[in-house]
Motif scaffolding. Structure first.
Motif, PDB file in Angstrom:
ATOM      1  N   ALA A  60       0.846  -1.192   0.000  1.00 38.05           N
ATOM      2  CA  ALA A  60       0.000   0.000   0.000  1.00 38.05           C
ATOM      3  C   ALA A  60       0.883   1.245   0.000  1.00 38.05           C
ATOM      4  O   ALA A  60       1.575   1.523   0.983  1.00 38.05           O
ATOM      5  N   THR A  62      -0.540   4.359  -0.789  1.00 43.61           N
ATOM      6  CA  THR A  62      -1.511   5.228  -0.131  1.00 43.61           C
ATOM      7  C   THR A  62      -2.795   4.422  -0.006  1.00 43.61           C
ATOM      8  O   THR A  62      -2.861   3.264  -0.422  1.00 43.61           O
ATOM      9  N   SER A  63      -3.835   5.042   0.519  1.00 44.71           N
ATOM     10  CA  SER A  63      -5.112   4.337   0.631  1.00 44.71           C
ATOM     11  C   SER A  63      -5.719   4.035  -0.732  1.00 44.71           C
ATOM     12  O   SER A  63      -6.564   3.145  -0.862  1.00 44.71           O
ATOM     13  N   ALA A  64      -5.298   4.771  -1.775  1.00 45.42           N
ATOM     14  CA  ALA A  64      -5.854   4.588  -3.104  1.00 45.42           C
ATOM     15  C   ALA A  64      -4.879   3.957  -4.087  1.00 45.42           C
ATOM     16  O   ALA A  64      -5.252   3.682  -5.226  1.00 45.42           O
ATOM     17  N   VAL A  65      -3.636   3.749  -3.674  1.00 49.24           N
ATOM     18  CA  VAL A  65      -2.615   3.201  -4.561  1.00 49.24           C
ATOM     19  C   VAL A  65      -2.005   1.968  -3.916  1.00 49.24           C
ATOM     20  O   VAL A  65      -1.367   2.055  -2.852  1.00 49.24           O
ATOM     21  N   SER A  88      -0.932   3.828 -10.833  1.00 53.32           N
ATOM     22  CA  SER A  88      -1.380   4.835  -9.876  1.00 53.32           C
ATOM     23  C   SER A  88      -2.727   4.488  -9.259  1.00 53.32           C
ATOM     24  O   SER A  88      -3.392   5.353  -8.689  1.00 53.32           O
ATOM     25  N   GLY A  89      -3.142   3.223  -9.384  1.00 54.29           N
ATOM     26  CA  GLY A  89      -4.393   2.763  -8.794  1.00 54.29           C
ATOM     27  C   GLY A  89      -4.185   1.523  -7.963  1.00 54.29           C
ATOM     28  O   GLY A  89      -3.133   1.320  -7.360  1.00 54.29           O
ATOM     29  N   MET A  90      -5.181   0.657  -7.977  1.00 52.37           N
ATOM     30  CA  MET A  90      -5.141  -0.572  -7.183  1.00 52.37           C
ATOM     31  C   MET A  90      -4.769  -1.739  -8.088  1.00 52.37           C
ATOM     32  O   MET A  90      -5.495  -2.053  -9.031  1.00 52.37           O
ATOM     33  N   HIS A 111      -6.565  -1.672 -11.640  1.00 54.61           N
ATOM     34  CA  HIS A 111      -7.444  -0.521 -11.820  1.00 54.61           C
ATOM     35  C   HIS A 111      -6.606   0.726 -12.075  1.00 54.61           C
ATOM     36  O   HIS A 111      -7.062   1.841 -11.812  1.00 54.61           O
ATOM     37  N   SER A 112      -5.399   0.529 -12.577  1.00 56.42           N
ATOM     38  CA  SER A 112      -4.494   1.635 -12.888  1.00 56.42           C
ATOM     39  C   SER A 112      -4.532   1.923 -14.388  1.00 56.42           C
ATOM     40  O   SER A 112      -4.271   1.032 -15.200  1.00 56.42           O
TER      41      SER A 112
END
Length: 348
Positions: A60, A62-65, A88-90, A111-112
């Motif tokens: 992780a 960040t919480s979104a990456v 830059s996503g999950m 999901h990037s």
């Protein structure tokens, strides 16, 4: 004061059974703690032909990456190399395999929008297949498959030539090849939805899609009464949701592909000599299936359900958690099931 919890991975080596007989109190239980970031969540563990280990984690940022981290250790747990990749996503790794040269293939869902691609067969989709070299220095190839989000690769296998076989869940818009067993997505039932399995083979260097096919069905048995048209599901008054989900794949010595999983579709491809041609399932209760597809992905060699003899108050569907082949090519399955699983005489 709030307490912060960290997860970690340890590796342990054990003496083999023959040594245990001579030494009932072995001293060779050796735990090792590779230096992983506390933010890592270990997903997969694979070994190469030399006994080195690949630890594939989600990390992780960040919480979104959330990206993918790979650590390679020797057989004693000493770290040899590490590698991070993702967008830059999950990004979620769901399956991995190692070829005879020690290269690592990872498959999963992204999901990037900027997921790293190298010589891609397809530049859009939510499924990723990425091959990293044995030294964890370079991505050898990285491609996307599939259509919109909400789909994923769930298992991957390699043949002796290093060709990559991947299976998972997909919807409409998945790319298939000429002569595929199921070239199109099964049509959804009235007011309902369908998610199907898929099988794809990619050449070892990642330069070609050898075959790609759907594997699923859209027929169902309504769990409600006969007045439910079209078998409405409450709450929400929506139609049935049908899902064919294969979490396991293997390749035999002939190049035939075996997949297994669960489905609540009553019309999967099955063979005339199947153990069970009927699933015993409903739109709310799935059944296990196993299928063997000929090399090239165009023909079903055999396919069968493994239905549960349902007790009166069955509460959940069975599941497949693992599959392998023995030396003769017989299929060995592991999973979960309630009372009613078919068992053989003198079973454990």
């Amino acid at each position: 004061m709030a307490r912060r919890w960290h997860s970690f991975l340890f590796l342990a080596s054990l003496t083999v059974a023959s040594d245990l007989a001579a030494n009932p109190n072995p001293q060779s239980f050796l735990p090792h703690f590779p230096d992983l970031n506390p933010q890592n969540t270990v997903k997969l563990l694979m070994a190469d032909p030399s006994g080195n280990l690949f630890i594939v984690s989600s990390i992780a940022q960040t919480s979104a990456v959330v990206n993918i981290h790979v650590t390679k250790t020797d057989g004693s747990g000493n770290v040899l190399a590490s590698f991070n990749f993702g967008g830059s996503g999950m990004d979620t790794p769901n399956a991995a395999a190692v070829d005879s040269q020690g290269n690592l293939v990872i498959a999963g869902v992204t999901h990037s929008a900027d997921f790293p691609l190298v010589s891609p067969l397809q530049k859009s989709g939510a499924i990723f297949i990425t091959k990293v070299d044995a030294e964890l220095q370079n991505i050898l190839f990285s491609t996307l498959l599939g259509g919109a989000a909400g789909i994923s690769a769930t298992a991957v296998a390699l043949d002796s030539a290093g060709n990559v076989y991947v299976t998972g869940i997909t919807g409409a818009g998945f790319t298939t090849t000429p002569g595929a067993l199921q070239p199109s997505a099964p049509p959804p039932p009235l007011e309902g939805g369908v998610a199907s399995g898929f099988i794809a083979e990619i050449s070892a260097p990642g330069s070609s899609l050898i075959f790609s096919t759907y594997f699923g069905g859209s027929g169902f048995v309504c769990a409600g009464n006969a007045l439910d048209q079209p078998c409405l599901t409450y709450p929400g008054l929506t139609g049935p949701g049908l899902l064919t989900a294969p979490p396991a794949i293997a390749v035999d010595s002939s190049g035939a592909v075996i997949i297994s999983g669960t489905s609540n579709a009553s019309n999967l491809p099955v063979s005339a000599n199947a153990y069970a041609q009927q699933c015993g399932c409903t739109n709310e209760l799935a059944a296990v299936f196993v299928a063997k597809i000929a090399p090239g992905g165009g023909q079903l060699i055999w396919g069968s359900y493994l239905p549960i003899n349902q007790p009166p108050l069955i509460t959940y569907s069975p599941s497949v958690t693992g599959m392998t082949l023995d030396a003769s090519g017989n299929v060995i399955l592991a999973g979960n099931a309630q009372q009613g699983l078919p068992v053989t005489p003198n079973a454990l």
